[in-house]
Design a protein around this motif. Structure first.
Motif, short mmCIF file in Angstrom:
data_model
loop_
_atom_site.label_atom_id
_atom_site.label_comp_id
_atom_site.label_asym_id
_atom_site.label_seq_id
_atom_site.Cartn_x
_atom_site.Cartn_y
_atom_site.Cartn_z
N MET A 1 -54.99 23.32 -40.55
CA MET A 1 -55.00 22.58 -39.28
C MET A 1 -56.08 23.15 -38.36
O MET A 1 -56.21 24.37 -38.22
N ALA A 2 -56.85 22.28 -37.74
CA ALA A 2 -57.93 22.70 -36.85
C ALA A 2 -57.38 23.37 -35.59
O ALA A 2 -56.33 22.99 -35.08
N VAL A 3 -58.11 24.36 -35.10
CA VAL A 3 -57.73 25.03 -33.86
C VAL A 3 -57.95 24.08 -32.70
O VAL A 3 -59.00 23.43 -32.58
N ARG A 4 -56.96 23.99 -31.85
CA ARG A 4 -57.08 23.11 -30.68
C ARG A 4 -57.71 23.89 -29.52
O ARG A 4 -57.24 24.96 -29.15
N ILE A 5 -58.76 23.34 -28.95
CA ILE A 5 -59.44 23.95 -27.80
C ILE A 5 -59.13 23.12 -26.56
O ILE A 5 -59.41 21.91 -26.54
N ALA A 6 -58.54 23.74 -25.57
CA ALA A 6 -58.15 23.01 -24.35
C ALA A 6 -59.37 22.57 -23.56
O ALA A 6 -60.33 23.33 -23.38
N SER A 7 -59.33 21.35 -23.07
CA SER A 7 -60.38 20.84 -22.19
C SER A 7 -59.91 20.79 -20.74
O SER A 7 -60.63 20.28 -19.88
N HIS A 8 -58.70 21.28 -20.51
CA HIS A 8 -58.15 21.28 -19.14
C HIS A 8 -58.06 22.71 -18.62
O HIS A 8 -57.87 23.66 -19.38
N ALA A 9 -58.23 22.84 -17.33
CA ALA A 9 -58.16 24.16 -16.69
C ALA A 9 -56.72 24.47 -16.28
O ALA A 9 -55.93 23.55 -16.04
N PRO A 10 -56.34 25.75 -16.20
CA PRO A 10 -55.00 26.09 -15.72
C PRO A 10 -54.86 25.75 -14.25
O PRO A 10 -55.84 25.72 -13.50
N THR A 11 -53.63 25.46 -13.83
CA THR A 11 -53.36 25.15 -12.42
C THR A 11 -53.32 26.45 -11.62
O THR A 11 -52.62 27.39 -11.99
N GLN A 12 -54.07 26.49 -10.55
CA GLN A 12 -54.10 27.68 -9.71
C GLN A 12 -52.94 27.65 -8.71
O GLN A 12 -52.62 26.60 -8.14
N GLY A 13 -52.33 28.79 -8.51
CA GLY A 13 -51.19 28.86 -7.59
C GLY A 13 -51.57 29.15 -6.15
O GLY A 13 -50.75 28.98 -5.25
N LYS A 14 -52.82 29.56 -5.91
CA LYS A 14 -53.19 30.05 -4.57
C LYS A 14 -53.19 28.97 -3.50
O LYS A 14 -53.18 29.30 -2.31
N ALA A 15 -53.19 27.70 -3.88
CA ALA A 15 -53.18 26.62 -2.88
C ALA A 15 -51.78 26.05 -2.67
O ALA A 15 -51.62 25.01 -2.02
N THR A 16 -50.74 26.72 -3.20
CA THR A 16 -49.36 26.26 -3.01
C THR A 16 -49.00 26.28 -1.53
O THR A 16 -49.33 27.23 -0.80
N GLU A 17 -48.33 25.22 -1.07
CA GLU A 17 -47.93 25.14 0.33
C GLU A 17 -46.41 25.11 0.43
O GLU A 17 -45.72 24.53 -0.42
N LEU A 18 -45.90 25.73 1.50
CA LEU A 18 -44.45 25.88 1.71
C LEU A 18 -44.11 25.48 3.14
O LEU A 18 -44.79 25.89 4.09
N TYR A 19 -43.03 24.68 3.27
CA TYR A 19 -42.61 24.21 4.59
C TYR A 19 -41.09 24.32 4.72
O TYR A 19 -40.37 24.28 3.72
N VAL A 20 -40.62 24.42 5.96
CA VAL A 20 -39.17 24.55 6.18
C VAL A 20 -38.77 23.86 7.48
O VAL A 20 -39.55 23.80 8.44
N ALA A 21 -37.53 23.32 7.49
CA ALA A 21 -36.97 22.69 8.68
C ALA A 21 -35.48 22.94 8.73
O ALA A 21 -34.79 22.87 7.70
N VAL A 22 -34.95 23.25 9.91
CA VAL A 22 -33.51 23.43 10.09
C VAL A 22 -32.82 22.09 9.86
O VAL A 22 -33.26 21.05 10.36
N LEU A 23 -31.73 22.11 9.09
CA LEU A 23 -30.94 20.90 8.85
C LEU A 23 -29.81 20.79 9.87
O LEU A 23 -29.30 21.81 10.35
N PRO A 24 -29.41 19.56 10.21
CA PRO A 24 -28.24 19.40 11.09
C PRO A 24 -26.99 19.92 10.40
O PRO A 24 -26.89 19.86 9.17
N SER A 25 -26.05 20.43 11.17
CA SER A 25 -24.81 20.97 10.59
C SER A 25 -24.08 19.90 9.78
O SER A 25 -23.84 18.79 10.26
N GLY A 26 -23.75 20.23 8.54
CA GLY A 26 -22.97 19.33 7.71
C GLY A 26 -23.72 18.16 7.11
O GLY A 26 -23.14 17.31 6.45
N ARG A 27 -25.05 18.11 7.29
CA ARG A 27 -25.83 16.99 6.76
C ARG A 27 -27.07 17.53 6.04
O ARG A 27 -27.67 18.51 6.47
N ARG A 28 -27.44 16.83 4.97
CA ARG A 28 -28.59 17.26 4.17
C ARG A 28 -29.62 16.15 4.07
O ARG A 28 -30.13 15.83 3.00
N THR A 29 -29.95 15.59 5.22
CA THR A 29 -30.92 14.51 5.27
C THR A 29 -32.33 15.08 5.36
O THR A 29 -32.60 15.96 6.18
N LYS A 30 -33.23 14.57 4.53
CA LYS A 30 -34.61 15.03 4.55
C LYS A 30 -35.23 14.81 5.92
O LYS A 30 -35.19 13.70 6.45
#
Length: 232
Positions: A1-30
């Motif tokens: 079987m031929a060796v497979r050579i990837a033509s895609h680059a790995p995904t970089q983690g350094k541009a990951t973004e994180l956000y947070v918001a307080v939820l109302p008591s007893g509700r999980r609405t986005k």
């Protein structure tokens, strides 16, 4: 079987973004996303006139970071839950003045993280009977999802302070982790978001090194996962 050579680059983690918001008591609405623009507020003020709140509702306890046109950062904490289309924020007395034109995003960005590992633990319930041939059989009965957010301490980090406030006050929050777009054919990368709690924060202050603030997150209930969004 031929060796497979990837033509895609790995995904970089350094541009990951994180956000947070307080939820109302007893509700999980986005929470609805919005960008706020402030009118000048003096040091010690408990009200900030803003534009851009639209139909978004910001809960009491939420921290926001306003960024001025010169790049300076200003921290505030909401002291009364807003109503839809409000034109002002009731806040804890401002530690410093906020200039006209300063902008804050909601949900709040979590600054200075070094990693955002997502740990999926699948629950397995196994059984053996006279008819399984001595081998274990079973099913997956559930999944636990956790996010680890190690990083640096910054006293104006509104996202970190929001999570800490929620933990100290037994409140849930909405967490968002969005990875970078995989290629130019996409607007954004994989996203996971949903209600969460923080069971632990570790603040380290070594005599040689940076002050760190490591956050542990447990995701709750049914989590929303979105594939990368393609360009139009």
């Amino acid at each position: 079987m031929a060796v497979r050579i990837a033509s895609h680059a790995p995904t970089q983690g350094k541009a990951t973004e994180l956000y947070v918001a307080v939820l109302p008591s007893g509700r999980r609405t986005k929470p609805l996303k919005c960008t706020l623009t402030a009118t000048a507020a003096a040091k010690g003020a408990v009200l900030i006139t803003v534009a851009g709140l639209t139909t978004a509702v910001i809960q009491k306890g939420q921290y926001l970071m306003f960024v001025g046109t010169d790049g300076e950062e200003y921290l505030c904490q909401v002291n009364a839950t807003t109503v839809a289309n409000a034109t002002s924020l009731t806040v804890v007395a401002l530690p410093e003045a906020i200039p006209t034109g300063a902008i804050a995003e909601f949900p709040t960005y979590i600054w200075d993280r070094k990693n955002a590992d997502l740990d999926r633990a699948y629950k397995f319930s196994g059984v053996t009977t006279f008819n399984t041939g001595g081998a274990q059989d079973g099913i997956i009965t559930g999944v636990d999802k956790k996010i680890s957010l190690p990083g640096l301490y910054y006293f104006k980090n509104a996202g970190y302070k929001t999570i800490k406030w929620c933990s100290e006050n037994q409140r849930e929050f909405w967490i968002i982790r969005e990875m970078t777009a995989p290629t130019d054919a996409y607007l954004s990368g994989d996203r996971i978001e949903g209600p969460a709690v923080c069971p632990g924060i570790k603040e380290g202050a070594p005599d040689e090194g940076f002050v760190n603030a490591d956050i542990d997150i447990i995701l709750l209930g049914k989590i929303v996962e979105t594939d990368p969004i393609p360009t139009v």
